[in-house]
Design an enzyme around this catalytic site. Sequence first.
Site, PDB file in Angstrom:
ATOM      1  N   LYS A  30      30.172  29.885   2.188  1.00 30.07           N
ATOM      2  CA  LYS A  30      30.806  29.017   2.222  1.00 30.07           C
ATOM      3  C   LYS A  30      31.850  28.195   2.582  1.00 30.07           C
ATOM      4  CE  LYS A  30      32.587  26.938  -0.700  1.00 30.07           C
ATOM      5  NZ  LYS A  30      33.842  26.607  -1.369  1.00 30.07           N
ATOM      6  N   THR A  39       4.409 -13.956   9.858  1.00 32.67           N
ATOM      7  CA  THR A  39       5.199 -13.732  11.061  1.00 32.67           C
ATOM      8  C   THR A  39       5.787 -14.980  11.751  1.00 32.67           C
ATOM      9  OG1 THR A  39       3.292 -13.511  12.244  1.00 32.67           O
ATOM     10  CG2 THR A  39       3.892 -11.296  11.905  1.00 32.67           C
ATOM     11  N   SER A  56       8.400  -5.091  15.238  1.00 34.56           N
ATOM     12  CA  SER A  56       8.554  -5.247  13.609  1.00 34.56           C
ATOM     13  C   SER A  56       8.711  -3.555  13.033  1.00 34.56           C
ATOM     14  CB  SER A  56       6.732  -4.416  12.959  1.00 34.56           C
ATOM     15  OG  SER A  56       6.180  -5.574  13.550  1.00 34.56           O
ATOM     16  N   GLY A  57       9.361  -4.063  12.079  1.00 38.11           N
ATOM     17  CA  GLY A  57       9.911  -2.615  11.386  1.00 38.11           C
ATOM     18  C   GLY A  57       9.418  -1.216  11.505  1.00 38.11           C
ATOM     19  N   ARG A 112       0.511  -1.640   0.075  1.00 42.01           N
ATOM     20  CA  ARG A 112       0.212   0.176   0.414  1.00 42.01           C
ATOM     21  C   ARG A 112       0.803   1.475  -0.371  1.00 42.01           C
ATOM     22  NH1 ARG A 112      -4.375   0.861   4.568  1.00 42.01           N
ATOM     23  NH2 ARG A 112      -2.788  -1.713   5.188  1.00 42.01           N
ATOM     24  N   ASN A 171      36.003  32.126  -6.463  1.00 37.13           N
ATOM     25  CA  ASN A 171      37.274  31.391  -5.468  1.00 37.13           C
ATOM     26  C   ASN A 171      37.348  30.083  -6.829  1.00 37.13           C
ATOM     27  OD1 ASN A 171      34.495  30.717  -5.552  1.00 37.13           O
ATOM     28  ND2 ASN A 171      34.677  29.584  -4.134  1.00 37.13           N
ATOM     29  N   GLY A 179      -5.356  -9.244  15.876  1.00 34.50           N
ATOM     30  CA  GLY A 179      -5.792  -9.876  16.499  1.00 34.50           C
ATOM     31  C   GLY A 179      -6.290 -10.146  17.580  1.00 34.50           C
ATOM     32  N   TYR A 205      28.520  36.787  -2.541  1.00 34.56           N
ATOM     33  CA  TYR A 205      28.877  35.387  -2.068  1.00 34.56           C
ATOM     34  C   TYR A 205      30.392  35.391  -1.914  1.00 34.56           C
ATOM     35  CZ  TYR A 205      30.613  30.918  -3.113  1.00 34.56           C
ATOM     36  OH  TYR A 205      31.640  29.623  -3.272  1.00 34.56           O
TER      37      TYR A 205
HETATM   38  C1  UD1 Z   1       0.049  -9.298  13.004  1.00 31.49           C
HETATM   39  C2  UD1 Z   1      -0.322 -10.041  14.159  1.00 31.49           C
HETATM   40  C3  UD1 Z   1      -1.751  -9.670  14.412  1.00 31.49           C
HETATM   41  C4  UD1 Z   1      -1.666  -8.391  15.745  1.00 31.49           C
HETATM   42  C5  UD1 Z   1      -0.678  -7.369  14.253  1.00 31.49           C
HETATM   43  C6  UD1 Z   1      -0.545  -6.513  14.534  1.00 31.49           C
HETATM   44  C7  UD1 Z   1      -0.050 -11.750  13.533  1.00 31.49           C
HETATM   45  C8  UD1 Z   1      -0.314 -14.036  12.852  1.00 31.49           C
HETATM   46  N1  UD1 Z   1      -0.537 -11.625  13.692  1.00 31.49           N
HETATM   47  O1  UD1 Z   1      -1.574  -9.528  12.168  1.00 31.49           O
HETATM   48  O2  UD1 Z   1      -1.943 -10.526  15.544  1.00 31.49           O
HETATM   49  O3  UD1 Z   1      -2.901  -7.321  16.025  1.00 31.49           O
HETATM   50  O4  UD1 Z   1       0.528  -7.447  13.932  1.00 31.49           O
HETATM   51  O5  UD1 Z   1      -0.411  -5.345  13.326  1.00 31.49           O
HETATM   52  O6  UD1 Z   1       1.252 -11.702  13.946  1.00 31.49           O
HETATM   53  N2  UD1 Z   1       6.512  -9.839   8.069  1.00 31.49           N
HETATM   54  C9  UD1 Z   1       7.019 -10.561   7.921  1.00 31.49           C
HETATM   55  N3  UD1 Z   1       7.388 -11.821   7.350  1.00 31.49           N
HETATM   56  C10 UD1 Z   1       5.878 -11.728   6.868  1.00 31.49           C
HETATM   57  C11 UD1 Z   1       4.802 -11.900   7.786  1.00 31.49           C
HETATM   58  C12 UD1 Z   1       4.995 -10.122   8.231  1.00 31.49           C
HETATM   59  O7  UD1 Z   1       8.682 -10.214   8.228  1.00 31.49           O
HETATM   60  O8  UD1 Z   1       6.132 -12.978   6.934  1.00 31.49           O
HETATM   61  C13 UD1 Z   1       6.708  -8.712   9.189  1.00 31.49           C
HETATM   62  C14 UD1 Z   1       6.014  -7.357   8.179  1.00 31.49           C
HETATM   63  O9  UD1 Z   1       6.756  -6.942   7.058  1.00 31.49           O
HETATM   64  C15 UD1 Z   1       5.220  -6.992   9.307  1.00 31.49           C
HETATM   65  C16 UD1 Z   1       5.062  -7.850  10.786  1.00 31.49           C
HETATM   66  O10 UD1 Z   1       5.970  -8.496  10.561  1.00 31.49           O
HETATM   67  O11 UD1 Z   1       6.729  -5.336  10.167  1.00 31.49           O
HETATM   68  C17 UD1 Z   1       3.245  -7.428  10.970  1.00 31.49           C
HETATM   69  O12 UD1 Z   1       3.342  -8.152   9.591  1.00 31.49           O
HETATM   70  P1  UD1 Z   1       1.658  -7.401   9.367  1.00 31.49           P
HETATM   71  O13 UD1 Z   1       1.531  -8.605   7.452  1.00 31.49           O
HETATM   72  O14 UD1 Z   1       1.871  -6.417   9.372  1.00 31.49           O
HETATM   73  O15 UD1 Z   1       0.720  -8.778  10.699  1.00 31.49           O
HETATM   74  P2  UD1 Z   1      -0.128  -8.420  10.252  1.00 31.49           P
HETATM   75  O16 UD1 Z   1      -0.754 -10.378  10.103  1.00 31.49           O
HETATM   76  O17 UD1 Z   1      -1.867  -7.528   9.913  1.00 31.49           O
END
Ligand code: UD1
Length: 465
Positions: A358, A84, A105-106, A16, A393, A142, A373
């Site tokens: 500068k 995740t 999360s990043g 997105r 200069n 979740g 300048y």
């Molecule tokens: C996850 C949680 C959910 C929580 C929500 C909060 C799980 C299954 N669910 O949901 O309970 O309410 O976060 O925002 O964990 N990522 C990876 N690899 C993957 C999938 C995701 O690195 O295979 C990273 C994504 O880049 C992101 C983070 O994990 O930074 C969370 O992933 P996202 O898809 O946003 O999590 P949700 O499934 O929405």
Amino acid sequence: MTAFDVVIMAAGKGTRMKSSMPKVLHRLAGKALIQHVIDTARTLNARHTIVITGHGAEQVERALTSDNTSDNLQFARQMPQLGTGHAVQQAVPLLADDGVVVVLSGDVPLTQADTLQALLKACHGQQLALLTIDFADPTGYGRIVRSPKGDVHAIVEHKDANEAQRAIQEVYSGIMAVPAKLLKPWLARLDNHNAQQEFYLTDVVKFAQADGVPVVAHKIKDATQVAGVNSPTQLAELERAFQLRQAHALMADGVRIMDPARLDVRGHLSCAQDVEIDVNCIFEGQVSLGQGVKIGANCVIANCTLEAGAVIHPFTHIDGENLGVTVGENARIGPFARLRPGAQLAEEVHIGNFVEVKNSTLAKGSKANHLAYLGDATVGERVNYGAGSITANYDGANKHRTVIEADVHVGSNCVLVAPVTLGAGGTIGGGSTITKSTEAGALSVARGKQISLANYKRPEKKAKP
Ligand code: UD1
Ligand code: CA
């Protein structure tokens, strides 16, 4: 406290954002989203920080490696991205058994260190601690399912939840702390038998239940701390939230900010007492403002030190980049001035509108007030540098210095062809192109002599035939 390691999930695509750049490298307050997370981990003295990369892995790893020298930063790749739980599985070979693992999360940049500290305390080196929050609209998250007694039973993902569970407003933030020796076997037990056919990290709650490990929820109220960035709109919203937080912290220290909603600090701004900042100013990199400094509206101020009493008038641009800029005590800069790297201005220097400086030093009380300048110049005390004058200069290959000794007056519209030295107390006639050094105290003029032809008749249009 038990040692802890941080795992930052950053393998997701970020569809997105509609950007060719990996999501976690988008900037908030001038810094990559994921760098905020890394810096928070560093504040807490995390032992190791492991970043899980996937989409744009090379770009993310390259950016983070160049920005995080001498670090306990490690990478693990997740290809393909199966959820995740699968993401955290990739970190297992890098995780020591003796610590607690904090999962972040990043793309969630604004979690505060004290919140994570409280989560670690709740984990207590022996249980599963979840960071949770109540949302009026919990759609997509979740849900935290509790027993009648209030114990956390499970996290049920929105897509897997039944009607009753969807009514639960307490949600999992995506952040947990868990001892590595418990987490590792739980990760090995994950499956993807769910609505999304993903390996859910959140299923570890079930295993904790089964193994009789207590699950504790640390619930917070501040939504910005758990807010993720999925779109440019969310990025802008978090930027404003972060900037407002910084503005309030500065005001709590006594800085007078005309409008906290119109201030941007992208880096570190340190302010002594009685600093005033007008609207729409941007501060970048390391900026230090001395006692009583005043910043006018619409200035961009980066990588510099402004000493006590300095006044920066509106629309001034200062950027010291890697060399820095110093503005001395009670100096006056702008409006519409530009100070570039290596500008070192002593006390009471005046730099006026449309003046660029500068890599030059100006000693006490020197003035360049209009349209000028100064590059690669060493300027003595009390010099007056006229409107429209410039240092030439650069000869097309090399840069040379211009030395202007104390009390020199340079008239308007002069070209000082470097290398050249103007002797102390000398005067340079307006419109001069100075190619040779001048004597102290002398008047030097280097321009065509004025001639006048009496009774001159201008050409007239010929009459049409
Ligand atoms: C996850 C949680 C959910 C929580 C929500 C909060 C799980 C299954 N669910 O949901 O309970 O309410 O976060 O925002 O964990 N990522 C990876 N690899 C993957 C999938 C995701 O690195 O295979 C990273 C994504 O880049 C992101 C983070 O994990 O930074 C969370 O992933 P996202 O898809 O946003 O999590 P949700 O499934 O929405
Ligand atoms: Ca999400």
